[in-house]
Design a protein around this motif. Sequence first.
Motif, PDB file in Angstrom:
ATOM      1  N   GLU A 169     -15.443 -32.382   6.939  1.00 39.83           N
ATOM      2  CA  GLU A 169     -15.153 -30.904   8.474  1.00 39.83           C
ATOM      3  C   GLU A 169     -16.089 -30.069   7.693  1.00 39.83           C
ATOM      4  N   LEU A 170     -16.267 -29.936   6.254  1.00 37.57           N
ATOM      5  CA  LEU A 170     -17.329 -29.031   6.412  1.00 37.57           C
ATOM      6  C   LEU A 170     -18.528 -28.972   6.575  1.00 37.57           C
ATOM      7  N   VAL A 171     -19.443 -30.482   6.401  1.00 38.23           N
ATOM      8  CA  VAL A 171     -20.541 -31.246   6.561  1.00 38.23           C
ATOM      9  C   VAL A 171     -20.757 -31.254   7.582  1.00 38.23           C
TER      10      VAL A 171
ATOM     11  N   ILE B 102     -15.610 -22.758   8.629  1.00 38.95           N
ATOM     12  CA  ILE B 102     -15.004 -23.570  10.393  1.00 38.95           C
ATOM     13  C   ILE B 102     -14.717 -23.795  11.325  1.00 38.95           C
ATOM     14  N   LYS B 103     -14.008 -22.100  11.240  1.00 39.27           N
ATOM     15  CA  LYS B 103     -13.300 -22.185  11.729  1.00 39.27           C
ATOM     16  C   LYS B 103     -14.442 -21.666  13.279  1.00 39.27           C
ATOM     17  N   SER B 104     -14.909 -20.927  12.606  1.00 35.94           N
ATOM     18  CA  SER B 104     -16.797 -20.387  13.422  1.00 35.94           C
ATOM     19  C   SER B 104     -17.494 -20.657  14.110  1.00 35.94           C
ATOM     20  N   LEU B 105     -17.744 -21.884  13.015  1.00 33.56           N
ATOM     21  CA  LEU B 105     -18.663 -23.344  13.889  1.00 33.56           C
ATOM     22  C   LEU B 105     -18.346 -23.664  15.341  1.00 33.56           C
ATOM     23  N   GLU B 106     -17.245 -24.295  14.738  1.00 35.33           N
ATOM     24  CA  GLU B 106     -16.268 -25.015  15.874  1.00 35.33           C
ATOM     25  C   GLU B 106     -16.753 -24.320  17.262  1.00 35.33           C
TER      26      GLU B 106
END
Length: 375
Positions: free
Chosen positions: A31-33, A282-286
């Motif tokens: 997910e992070l990638v 992750i939440k921010s980039l989503e």
Amino acid sequence: MSGIYIHIPFCKQACHYCDFHFSTSIKKKGELVNMLCRELVLRKDELSSARLETIYFGGGTPSLLSAQELAEIFETIENNFEVSPDAEITLEANPDDLSDKSLKMLADSPVNRLSIGVQSFFEKDLKLMNRAHNAQEAWNSLKMAKQYFDNISIDLIYGIPGQSNEEWKQNLAKALELNIPHISSYALTVEPRTALEKFIEKGKVKPVDDEQYREQFDILLETLKSNGFEHYEFSNFGKAGYHSRNNMAYWMGKPYLGIGPSAHSFDGKSRKWIVSNNTLYIKSLEKDQIPQETEELSLTDQYNEFVMTRLRTKYGVKLSDLEEKFGHEYSRHFLENAQEFIKDDLLEEQNGTFHITQKGKFLSDGIASELFFID
């Protein structure tokens, strides 16, 4: 010239001396990638230079990436940036991750330089630092890596409690025996809130000894110089043609883009850094949001950083550069305050360029701070 640094915030286990941002859980790695790739797309216009000369995978432990994850990142870079045909592309790796299969995978990828975190060839040192590999794995990984890569760097740490000067010499001898063309060598630093700090406070580990630091640093300089290495930056030694372009870009103040949790970016006048939290990242980039802070550097900040970084390198500080970049007040300040260090044989000047002397190398950061301009 510009570059990209990509932070891979995962490790198998926590080294006792490390204060970098990482997680020992790899559940969110895929997910992070994906979010790293999204950040690359969102920030593709931030670099002033159109062409990438360096790409650096740091961590954490980038050698935990799968072939598919690495390919996903490279595809994103290739689709959104112009990469120089001879770009230096480095991946940090731990010895225990390097098998014949993984090395072949890396050799088949765009990666053309490995930085392998050996740290020591002695079992007791590795156990004290809580490294994930053992001494035999360190040796075997380098022998295998040389079958696939010519451009290899290793990290070695000196000043480890209980490490004798003779053992330090043997560490260097092993690297030389393998004909490794680049060595990054660092003094063991006791960082706040690390396991090492707690062990020292409780008396489980002896405090780091300043005299041991200096003696082993001198051994490092003498040994590598006599074996054809150039000491081109305080912690970096390379044979001709093997100096790290990524390292030098950093120390010479070139712009770079930092991607991933805790990564820093620099454009010459401002510095940005991403939140050191994988979940928040992750939440921010989503949401297509970059979770970062920005610091605008004043002219004095830029001068102080210039002096600090250049004095660490073989290039030193040119008075004409100070005059051109910062003006007469700053160049005069440097010249006046440098005289004391010249008298003490800690600085030397030749044709308007100032270098740290052999005597002063171990004190370079302290010397630089004394030359800072204070508003």
